[in-house]
Design a protein around this motif. Structure first.
Motif, mmCIF file in Angstrom:
data_model
loop_
_atom_site.group_PDB
_atom_site.id
_atom_site.type_symbol
_atom_site.label_atom_id
_atom_site.label_comp_id
_atom_site.label_asym_id
_atom_site.label_seq_id
_atom_site.Cartn_x
_atom_site.Cartn_y
_atom_site.Cartn_z
ATOM 1 N N ILE A 1 0.838 -1.204 0.000
ATOM 2 C CA ILE A 1 0.000 0.000 0.000
ATOM 3 C C ILE A 1 0.871 1.252 0.000
ATOM 4 N N ASP A 2 1.926 1.242 0.782
ATOM 5 C CA ASP A 2 2.827 2.393 0.819
ATOM 6 C C ASP A 2 3.463 2.620 -0.540
ATOM 7 N N ALA A 3 3.889 1.526 -1.185
ATOM 8 C CA ALA A 3 4.559 1.648 -2.479
ATOM 9 C C ALA A 3 3.604 2.068 -3.588
ATOM 10 N N GLU A 4 2.390 1.534 -3.567
ATOM 11 C CA GLU A 4 1.463 1.757 -4.677
ATOM 12 C C GLU A 4 0.553 2.969 -4.481
ATOM 13 N N HIS A 5 0.269 3.314 -3.207
ATOM 14 C CA HIS A 5 -0.697 4.386 -2.950
ATOM 15 C C HIS A 5 -0.109 5.535 -2.127
ATOM 16 N N GLY A 6 1.098 5.336 -1.619
ATOM 17 C CA GLY A 6 1.766 6.416 -0.915
ATOM 18 C C GLY A 6 1.306 6.666 0.500
ATOM 19 N N GLY A 7 0.465 5.795 1.051
ATOM 20 C CA GLY A 7 0.019 5.973 2.423
ATOM 21 C C GLY A 7 -1.356 5.384 2.661
ATOM 22 N N LEU A 8 -1.861 5.590 3.874
ATOM 23 C CA LEU A 8 -3.162 5.056 4.277
ATOM 24 C C LEU A 8 -3.861 6.079 5.165
ATOM 25 N N ASP A 9 -5.139 6.299 4.879
ATOM 26 C CA ASP A 9 -5.924 7.275 5.653
ATOM 27 C C ASP A 9 -6.941 6.631 6.586
ATOM 28 N N VAL A 10 -7.463 5.483 6.189
ATOM 29 C CA VAL A 10 -8.566 4.863 6.934
ATOM 30 C C VAL A 10 -8.322 3.368 7.078
ATOM 31 N N LEU A 11 -8.493 2.860 8.283
ATOM 32 C CA LEU A 11 -8.471 1.419 8.540
ATOM 33 C C LEU A 11 -9.773 1.038 9.228
ATOM 34 N N SER B 1 0.105 1.005 11.512
ATOM 35 C CA SER B 1 0.353 2.168 12.363
ATOM 36 C C SER B 1 1.259 3.211 11.719
ATOM 37 N N PRO B 2 2.409 2.844 11.138
ATOM 38 C CA PRO B 2 3.262 3.886 10.547
ATOM 39 C C PRO B 2 2.570 4.674 9.437
ATOM 40 N N LEU B 3 1.785 3.981 8.614
ATOM 41 C CA LEU B 3 1.083 4.664 7.526
ATOM 42 C C LEU B 3 -0.002 5.588 8.067
ATOM 43 N N LEU B 4 -0.731 5.116 9.057
ATOM 44 C CA LEU B 4 -1.793 5.927 9.643
ATOM 45 C C LEU B 4 -1.226 7.152 10.355
ATOM 46 N N ARG B 5 -0.129 6.964 11.058
ATOM 47 C CA ARG B 5 0.498 8.090 11.752
ATOM 48 C C ARG B 5 0.987 9.144 10.763
ATOM 49 N N ALA B 6 1.555 8.681 9.659
ATOM 50 C CA ALA B 6 2.093 9.619 8.672
ATOM 51 C C ALA B 6 1.017 10.483 8.042
ATOM 52 N N ARG B 7 -0.222 9.948 7.977
ATOM 53 C CA ARG B 7 -1.318 10.683 7.327
ATOM 54 C C ARG B 7 -2.367 11.176 8.335
ATOM 55 N N ARG B 8 -2.079 11.007 9.647
ATOM 56 C CA ARG B 8 -3.040 11.398 10.685
ATOM 57 C C ARG B 8 -4.404 10.783 10.373
ATOM 58 N N GLY B 9 -4.389 9.466 10.227
ATOM 59 C CA GLY B 9 -5.560 8.731 9.768
ATOM 60 C C GLY B 9 -6.582 8.419 10.841
ATOM 61 N N GLY C 1 -2.186 12.319 16.062
ATOM 62 C CA GLY C 1 -3.343 12.787 15.304
ATOM 63 C C GLY C 1 -4.187 11.685 14.711
ATOM 64 N N VAL C 2 -3.968 10.446 15.163
ATOM 65 C CA VAL C 2 -4.754 9.310 14.663
ATOM 66 C C VAL C 2 -5.947 9.093 15.589
ATOM 67 N N ARG C 3 -7.149 9.064 15.015
ATOM 68 C CA ARG C 3 -8.355 8.828 15.792
ATOM 69 C C ARG C 3 -8.714 7.338 15.748
ATOM 70 N N ALA C 4 -9.213 6.822 16.865
ATOM 71 C CA ALA C 4 -9.642 5.428 16.929
ATOM 72 C C ALA C 4 -10.999 5.356 17.608
ATOM 73 N N ASN C 5 -11.961 4.785 16.915
ATOM 74 C CA ASN C 5 -13.309 4.614 17.441
ATOM 75 C C ASN C 5 -13.804 3.210 17.123
ATOM 76 N N ALA C 6 -14.927 2.861 17.711
ATOM 77 C CA ALA C 6 -15.554 1.571 17.430
ATOM 78 C C ALA C 6 -17.053 1.770 17.257
#
Length: 239
Positions: free
Chosen positions: A60-70, A110-118, A160-165
């Motif tokens: 995902i990092d290589a092809e999309h440059g990051g992650l915003d939502v999990l 986690s690293p991808l989410l942190r980088a994008r404040r996901g 800056g990463v939010r976590a909810n359920a």
């Protein structure tokens, strides 16, 4: 469609069916790039396999440059049994998929989410808030998911990463349809739900995707019941 998600990159575990599939559809309709991580999905991944999740994060990092939502929607149910008859293996399986699987994905991404404040949204259950009979393993596992969500929210807030359920009530999905084939069970459950009906996967997805979106920018550490009022209390009594 939910605003603020155009161009965002999202991973949905358990996204090949049920609530996960409904989330993937709504995310796509809202303009997000969606990757389905599921044993039967575009990226066949078992959430109990940390190495596979790490490899997916790298792609995902290589092809999309990051992650915003999990969105962690992968989960399993166990057979209806009283707690004193519950096999240890059933309890272990419920915990491995529902809890450790969620931990694995959160750590891997986690690293991808942190980088994008996901944003992360975990699928818990109304069983995390009020116990269900004959479902000790599932109830305990989903309770752990809710507790884990609070810990994630605290530990990741500085990044800056939010976590909810979300805690779904009785919802018709491929995993639960066998329960609703029992007319006695379905009638009893429906009477117990204040809104008087079984829920649809798209209704649960709407709450999940809202929490994952910028519209919920100030919300973290919450377990939101989406249960037709089940956890609010008994339906009104006749007068």
């Amino acid at each position: 469609m939910i605003d603020g998600l155009t161009g965002r990159v999202a991973v949905v575990t358990g996204g090949a069916s049920g609530i996960g599939a409904a989330c993937a559809t709504l995310l796509e309709e809202s303009g997000a790039v969606v990757l389905v991580a599921d044993l039967g999905g575009d990226d066949p991944v078992d959430v109990t396999d940390r190495a596979a999740l790490d490899a997916l994060a790298g792609r995902i990092d290589a092809e999309h440059g990051g992650l915003d939502v999990l969105i962690n929607a992968a989960g399993v149910l166990t057979p209806n049994l009283p707690v004193d008859e519950l096999p240890t293996d059933d309890f272990r399986r419920a915990y491995e998929v529902n809890v450790i699987g969620t931990v694995n994905t959160c750590q891997a991404f986690s690293p991808l989410l942190r980088a994008r404040r996901g944003a992360v949204v975990n699928v818990a259950s109304q069983a995390a808030l009020v116990s269900l009979p004959m479902q000790a393993a599932y109830t305990a596992a989903k309770g752990a998911v809710a507790a884990l969500t609070r810990s994630l929210a605290i530990d990741w807030a500085e990044a800056g990463v939010r976590a909810n359920a979300v805690a779904p009530g009785f919802t018709l999905t491929p995993m639960t349809e066998a329960f609703f084939e029992n007319e006695v069970f379905t009638e009893a459950a429906t009477k117990r739900i204040p809104l008087g009906r079984i829920l649809g996967a798209d209704e649960i997805a709407a709450a999940i995707v809202f929490l994952a979106s910028p519209l919920a920018s100030a919300i973290t550490g919450v377990t939101l019941p989406v249960d037709g009022g089940w956890t609010a209390g008994e339906p009104a009594l006749p007068w």
